[in-house]
Design a protein around this motif. Sequence first.
Motif, PDB file in Angstrom:
ATOM      1  N   LEU A   1       7.162  62.956  62.309  1.00 56.31           N
ATOM      2  CA  LEU A   1       8.465  62.974  61.640  1.00 56.31           C
ATOM      3  C   LEU A   1       8.324  63.347  60.171  1.00 56.31           C
ATOM      4  O   LEU A   1       7.539  62.729  59.457  1.00 56.31           O
ATOM      5  CB  LEU A   1       9.089  61.581  61.671  1.00 56.31           C
ATOM      6  CG  LEU A   1       9.419  60.956  63.016  1.00 56.31           C
ATOM      7  CD1 LEU A   1       9.970  59.551  62.801  1.00 56.31           C
ATOM      8  CD2 LEU A   1      10.447  61.823  63.704  1.00 56.31           C
TER       9      LEU A   1
ATOM     10  N   SER B   1      16.010  59.637  61.273  1.00 61.79           N
ATOM     11  CA  SER B   1      14.899  58.829  61.807  1.00 61.79           C
ATOM     12  C   SER B   1      15.251  58.273  63.183  1.00 61.79           C
ATOM     13  O   SER B   1      14.442  58.348  64.126  1.00 61.79           O
ATOM     14  CB  SER B   1      14.599  57.648  60.870  1.00 61.79           C
ATOM     15  OG  SER B   1      14.117  58.104  59.631  1.00 61.79           O
TER      16      SER B   1
ATOM     17  N   ALA C   1       4.929  59.016  60.915  1.00 60.53           N
ATOM     18  CA  ALA C   1       6.068  59.225  60.021  1.00 60.53           C
ATOM     19  C   ALA C   1       5.569  59.475  58.603  1.00 60.53           C
ATOM     20  O   ALA C   1       4.481  59.021  58.227  1.00 60.53           O
ATOM     21  CB  ALA C   1       6.973  58.000  60.049  1.00 60.53           C
TER      22      ALA C   1
ATOM     23  N   THR D   1      11.443  58.710  56.439  1.00 59.82           N
ATOM     24  CA  THR D   1      11.195  58.344  57.836  1.00 59.82           C
ATOM     25  C   THR D   1      10.800  56.875  57.993  1.00 59.82           C
ATOM     26  O   THR D   1      10.488  56.437  59.103  1.00 59.82           O
ATOM     27  CB  THR D   1      10.080  59.242  58.418  1.00 59.82           C
ATOM     28  OG1 THR D   1       8.891  59.042  57.633  1.00 59.82           O
ATOM     29  CG2 THR D   1      10.458  60.702  58.358  1.00 59.82           C
TER      30      THR D   1
ATOM     31  N   SER E   1       2.717  53.099  65.283  1.00 60.30           N
ATOM     32  CA  SER E   1       3.195  53.926  64.174  1.00 60.30           C
ATOM     33  C   SER E   1       2.132  54.072  63.102  1.00 60.30           C
ATOM     34  O   SER E   1       1.359  53.155  62.828  1.00 60.30           O
ATOM     35  CB  SER E   1       4.455  53.320  63.559  1.00 60.30           C
ATOM     36  OG  SER E   1       4.161  52.059  62.998  1.00 60.30           O
TER      37      SER E   1
ATOM     38  N   PHE F   1       2.113  55.579  59.146  1.00 62.28           N
ATOM     39  CA  PHE F   1       3.024  55.998  58.080  1.00 62.28           C
ATOM     40  C   PHE F   1       2.207  56.566  56.930  1.00 62.28           C
ATOM     41  O   PHE F   1       1.316  55.896  56.399  1.00 62.28           O
ATOM     42  CB  PHE F   1       3.836  54.783  57.615  1.00 62.28           C
ATOM     43  CG  PHE F   1       4.923  55.084  56.617  1.00 62.28           C
ATOM     44  CD1 PHE F   1       5.965  55.952  56.923  1.00 62.28           C
ATOM     45  CD2 PHE F   1       4.925  54.463  55.368  1.00 62.28           C
ATOM     46  CE1 PHE F   1       6.984  56.210  56.006  1.00 62.28           C
ATOM     47  CE2 PHE F   1       5.945  54.716  54.442  1.00 62.28           C
ATOM     48  CZ  PHE F   1       6.971  55.590  54.765  1.00 62.28           C
TER      49      PHE F   1
ATOM     50  N   GLY G   1       8.825  51.410  55.736  1.00 58.85           N
ATOM     51  CA  GLY G   1       7.647  52.053  56.335  1.00 58.85           C
ATOM     52  C   GLY G   1       6.369  51.303  55.987  1.00 58.85           C
ATOM     53  O   GLY G   1       5.488  51.118  56.826  1.00 58.85           O
TER      54      GLY G   1
END
Length: 483
Positions: free
Chosen positions: A6, A114, A133, A138, A160, A162, A204
């Motif tokens: 993203l 997002s 992300a 994001t 995830s 980041f 995030g």
Amino acid sequence: MKVLFLAAEAAPLVKVGGLGDVAGSLPRALAALGHDIRVAIPGYGAIDWPGFHPDRKARFDVPQRGDARQSAQVWETLSGEVPVYLLTGPPIPTDRRIYGSGIEEDGPKFIFFSLAALEACRQLDFQPDVVHANDWHTGPAVYWLSTAGRSDPFFENAASLFTIHNLPYTGRDAGRFLAEYGLGVSPALTLLPAWARDSMLGLGLVGADVLTTVSPTYAREIRTPQGGYGFDGTLSARADRLHGVLNGIDTDVWNPAADEALRERFDTATIERRAANKAALQEEAGLGREQATFLLAMVSRLDSQKGFDIALPALRLWLQTGGQLVVLGSGDPAIESGLAGLELTFPGRASVRLRFDPPYARKIYGGADGILIPSRYEPCGLTQMIAMRYGAVPIARRTGGLADTITDLGKPGGTGILFDGYDPGSVGHALSRALKVYAEREQWNEVERRGMGQDFSWDRSAAKYEELYREALRFRRGASSTA
Ligand code: ADP
């Protein structure tokens, strides 16, 4: 692994700065390692829709607070072999704008993006192992995964990662909009300073299974009060999750041996051909065609981050003492007028173009003798890597990724000039050092050749991300959560 990547921008569809370069090139490198990676960006009107002719893949709703919802659409195109999803819907601008003027516009835009990107995966039955992300735009996706996403059968196993590309851009004061899209508070937010609990970056930082930033030095700097912009406590608390992974560049996109924008293409063996590019650049920029004069350049967003306040006085001196200067940049109007003043005072010696012009940037990299990068801070910086690949010697402040990618001439294998002080005198001193070496032309050419010989490809870093994706998965599937 299946990876959803993203970002707010991705070259070649839309690029404002380094984030666009990274989102254009890193996914390709990961795809080459065999991963099924798909990029999602907002479907701005500024994108060349006829040129990329995306197909509409799905139409769905993004839930908001209560029963409210907004309609979204996902469109697919390709960047090389990598599928790119464009998300459209009411908060995504259909005109030429990319970033707006404040959170009122960008909050809803990027929260919607997002959440729509995640929902699009469900619609397309693309169940990501990892959501990678990038930057504050994001953060809401990461946060959603760490909260509501944990009890969503489609996303419960999605880890995830980041990446922080630029810490001071926080997307703060977004609380109202986050609530509008149903993103509630979680205990993890107490890891943030009070002022940052409604910042999209903060979401995030606390929600991600793994955090990265774009160079090892920046990963250290952001854990200090000086470089942490208020997040040093949060990042220190999560230090075991934070890694510095150096950005690479796409060495096919940035290749002086095949660059159509150049008058003469060249490689390390034919570096003498740069002279023709220098002459062409001097001509196009309206400068004297003086092959023996040092042609210094800057290619940059015009932002206080980039050190123009310390550069301007030093550049005046540089021009007074006979140097040439080419600048390409756009952004802050105050910096624009300071630079325009240089051209007015030194016609024929200084040339300033205040616009975003990728082909001209290439001509600068391929023809200038040195590139000045006096950044106040620099998470990674691509400009210096591109410059070296094109045989232009970086003269840069020793901070963040500049420190990690440039070896000072004082050391064996030197590829550029580094300085420490954040003041015009330090810039001036660095420029004098450059002139001294330049006077010994063989030595200078050797530095240029060494820069061109560096490996700035994504290979090593893509493998590192692969490893960190696995680590993120271990945290998500095995271990404790922070949220
Ligand atoms: P940042 O992401 O902070 O802007 P980077 O050095 O990481 O800085 O990346 C900047 C990228 O944007 C480079 O590819 C550089 O060539 C490009 N760039 C910056 N300003 C301009 C401009 N005015 N015209 C064309 N390209 C530009």
